[in-house]
Design a protein around this motif. Structure first.
Motif, PDB file in Angstrom:
ATOM      1  N   GLU A 260      37.282  35.881  29.393  1.00 27.68           N
ATOM      2  CA  GLU A 260      37.023  36.133  30.814  1.00 27.68           C
ATOM      3  C   GLU A 260      37.018  37.638  31.086  1.00 27.68           C
ATOM      4  OE1 GLU A 260      38.030  33.217  34.131  1.00 27.68           O
ATOM      5  OE2 GLU A 260      39.925  33.395  33.042  1.00 27.68           O
ATOM      6  N   PHE A 261      36.230  38.028  32.085  1.00 28.75           N
ATOM      7  CA  PHE A 261      36.203  39.396  32.592  1.00 28.75           C
ATOM      8  C   PHE A 261      36.558  39.276  34.077  1.00 28.75           C
ATOM      9  CE2 PHE A 261      33.416  43.534  32.733  1.00 28.75           C
ATOM     10  CZ  PHE A 261      34.485  44.210  33.278  1.00 28.75           C
ATOM     11  N   VAL A 262      37.823  39.528  34.399  1.00 25.10           N
ATOM     12  CA  VAL A 262      38.351  39.261  35.738  1.00 25.10           C
ATOM     13  C   VAL A 262      38.604  40.560  36.489  1.00 25.10           C
ATOM     14  CG1 VAL A 262      40.220  38.173  37.048  1.00 25.10           C
ATOM     15  CG2 VAL A 262      39.445  37.151  34.897  1.00 25.10           C
ATOM     16  N   GLY A 263      38.153  40.621  37.741  1.00 26.93           N
ATOM     17  CA  GLY A 263      38.409  41.763  38.599  1.00 26.93           C
ATOM     18  C   GLY A 263      39.453  41.430  39.644  1.00 26.93           C
ATOM     19  N   ILE A 264      40.215  42.434  40.056  1.00 29.16           N
ATOM     20  CA  ILE A 264      41.168  42.294  41.154  1.00 29.16           C
ATOM     21  C   ILE A 264      40.823  43.333  42.199  1.00 29.16           C
ATOM     22  CG2 ILE A 264      43.578  42.459  41.874  1.00 29.16           C
ATOM     23  CD1 ILE A 264      44.435  41.529  39.150  1.00 29.16           C
ATOM     24  N   MET A 265      40.628  42.866  43.450  1.00 32.14           N
ATOM     25  CA  MET A 265      40.274  43.749  44.553  1.00 32.14           C
ATOM     26  C   MET A 265      41.114  43.404  45.774  1.00 32.14           C
ATOM     27  SD  MET A 265      36.128  44.075  44.367  1.00 32.14           S
ATOM     28  CE  MET A 265      36.204  45.748  45.028  1.00 32.14           C
ATOM     29  N   GLY A 266      41.054  44.268  46.780  1.00 26.79           N
ATOM     30  CA  GLY A 266      41.758  44.026  48.025  1.00 26.79           C
ATOM     31  C   GLY A 266      41.939  45.322  48.802  1.00 26.79           C
ATOM     32  N   PRO A 267      42.342  45.235  50.068  1.00 23.50           N
ATOM     33  CA  PRO A 267      42.520  46.434  50.891  1.00 23.50           C
ATOM     34  C   PRO A 267      43.631  47.331  50.370  1.00 23.50           C
ATOM     35  CG  PRO A 267      42.510  44.428  52.227  1.00 23.50           C
ATOM     36  CD  PRO A 267      42.616  44.007  50.809  1.00 23.50           C
ATOM     37  N   SER A 268      43.693  48.530  50.902  1.00 25.49           N
ATOM     38  CA  SER A 268      44.760  49.457  50.573  1.00 25.49           C
ATOM     39  C   SER A 268      46.117  48.832  50.885  1.00 25.49           C
ATOM     40  CB  SER A 268      44.581  50.748  51.382  1.00 25.49           C
ATOM     41  OG  SER A 268      45.629  51.640  51.134  1.00 25.49           O
TER      42      SER A 268
ATOM     43  N   VAL B 286      41.390  46.192  37.647  1.00 26.00           N
ATOM     44  CA  VAL B 286      41.617  46.495  39.062  1.00 26.00           C
ATOM     45  C   VAL B 286      40.622  47.571  39.466  1.00 26.00           C
ATOM     46  CG1 VAL B 286      43.163  47.681  40.662  1.00 26.00           C
ATOM     47  CG2 VAL B 286      44.032  45.823  39.277  1.00 26.00           C
ATOM     48  N   THR B 287      39.923  47.337  40.558  1.00 25.89           N
ATOM     49  CA  THR B 287      38.948  48.323  41.018  1.00 25.89           C
ATOM     50  C   THR B 287      38.822  48.271  42.534  1.00 25.89           C
ATOM     51  OG1 THR B 287      36.650  49.098  40.848  1.00 25.89           O
ATOM     52  CG2 THR B 287      37.007  46.721  40.709  1.00 25.89           C
ATOM     53  N   HIS B 288      38.496  49.412  43.131  1.00 24.60           N
ATOM     54  CA  HIS B 288      38.207  49.465  44.566  1.00 24.60           C
ATOM     55  C   HIS B 288      36.702  49.415  44.799  1.00 24.60           C
ATOM     56  CE1 HIS B 288      37.546  53.627  43.279  1.00 24.60           C
ATOM     57  NE2 HIS B 288      36.757  53.735  44.331  1.00 24.60           N
ATOM     58  N   ASP B 289      35.929  49.423  43.718  1.00 24.70           N
ATOM     59  CA  ASP B 289      34.475  49.580  43.795  1.00 24.70           C
ATOM     60  C   ASP B 289      33.768  48.240  43.600  1.00 24.70           C
ATOM     61  OD1 ASP B 289      31.851  50.336  43.593  1.00 24.70           O
ATOM     62  OD2 ASP B 289      32.173  51.901  42.094  1.00 24.70           O
ATOM     63  N   ALA B 290      33.081  47.779  44.629  1.00 20.12           N
ATOM     64  CA  ALA B 290      32.373  46.501  44.562  1.00 20.12           C
ATOM     65  C   ALA B 290      31.304  46.511  43.473  1.00 20.12           C
ATOM     66  CB  ALA B 290      31.745  46.175  45.917  1.00 20.12           C
TER      67      ALA B 290
END
Length: 255
Positions: free
Chosen positions: A35-43, A201-205
């Motif tokens: 799997e290639f999993v991303g984690i995103m969310g607000p500050s 973990v990334t902030h970039d869509a």
């Protein structure tokens, strides 16, 4: 099949008595091989805290974490250090290369620390250098190469031990758009061709659109997740943007 990573009831609470803050609450998560999993969310959502716990850098206040079938936070310090070195790969935004070592020496460092035979080290360095196209700079020092080349070096170092799980913390954060694209393409290649398991973990869509699954964190808990499936990256990117907008973050929401 047993997941590479299994987290149950993870909580992280800071402070004491009446002055506490819950950064991560009741996280349940399985990540399977390939799997290639991303984690995103607000500050302030808890993304970095969660990554630190999952990557064994920090310990949860409560809950359990298993990686490769091992209950991580029951390991003794030396056992954990060896497990982290042998089974986990780390890619950071600021590269964390040693300026006194050449590119080749930086890449081979985890193997040297594990007392791997020099012939095996030479073979593996040659293999990963070819994957990242950095054969010509192996004798250079980090300060002599570009930011993109430094990140490829750091990523080569992260995978040279053939880890069970690669953790990437804002890996494109310090790169220009071309270097970021090249790195994301390489991570995708590793994921598809080598079945590498990656948690980013990334902030970039845009970066997240390269993932096969994206988890969105809000107030320390999993808010929702989406899977890429058969969708093309453009459609997946727009889905990510829509959810970030709902959460109150934009395309480049900062951690």
């Amino acid at each position: 099949m047993e997941p590479v990573l299994h987290a149950k009831g993870l909580r992280k609470v800071y402070g004491s008595k009446g002055h506490t803050y819950t950064a991560v609450q009741d996280i349940e998560l399985d990540i399977h091989k390939g799997e290639f999993v991303g984690i995103m969310g607000p500050s302030g959502a808890g993304k970095s805290t969660l990554l630190n716990i999952l990557s064994t850098i920090d310990s949860p206040t409560s809950g359990t974490l298993h990686v490769n079938g091992k209950r991580i936070h029951q390991l003794k310090d030396e056992e954990l250090s060896n497990f982290r070195r042998d089974k986990l790969g780390f890619i950071f935004q600021d590269f964390n290369l040693l300026d006194t070592l050449t590119v080749k020496e930086n890449i081979s460092l985890p193997l040297a620390l594990a007392n791997v035979a020099s012939r095996e080290i030479e073979s593996r360095v040659k293999e990963v250098a070819a994957i990242f196209g950095i054969e010509r700079i192996l004798n250079n020092y980090p300060y002599e190469i570009s930011g993109g080349q430094q990140q490829r070096t750091a990523t080569a170092r992260a995978i040279i031990t053939k880890p069970s799980l690669i953790f990437a913390d804002e890996p494109t954060g310090s790169l220009d758009s071309k270097s970021a694209f090249n790195l994301l393409q390489t991570l995708t290649h590793l994921n598809v061709q080598e079945q590498a398991t990656i948690l980013m973990v990334t902030h970039d869509a845009y970066a997240a659109s390269f993932c096969s699954r994206v988890l969105f964190i809000k107030d320390g808990a999993i808010y929702t997740e989406i899977r890429k499936g058969e969708k093309n990256r453009k459609i997946f990117f727009q889905q990510i943007i829509d959810i970030l907008t709902t959460l109150g973050g934009g395309q480049h929401d900062a951690i």
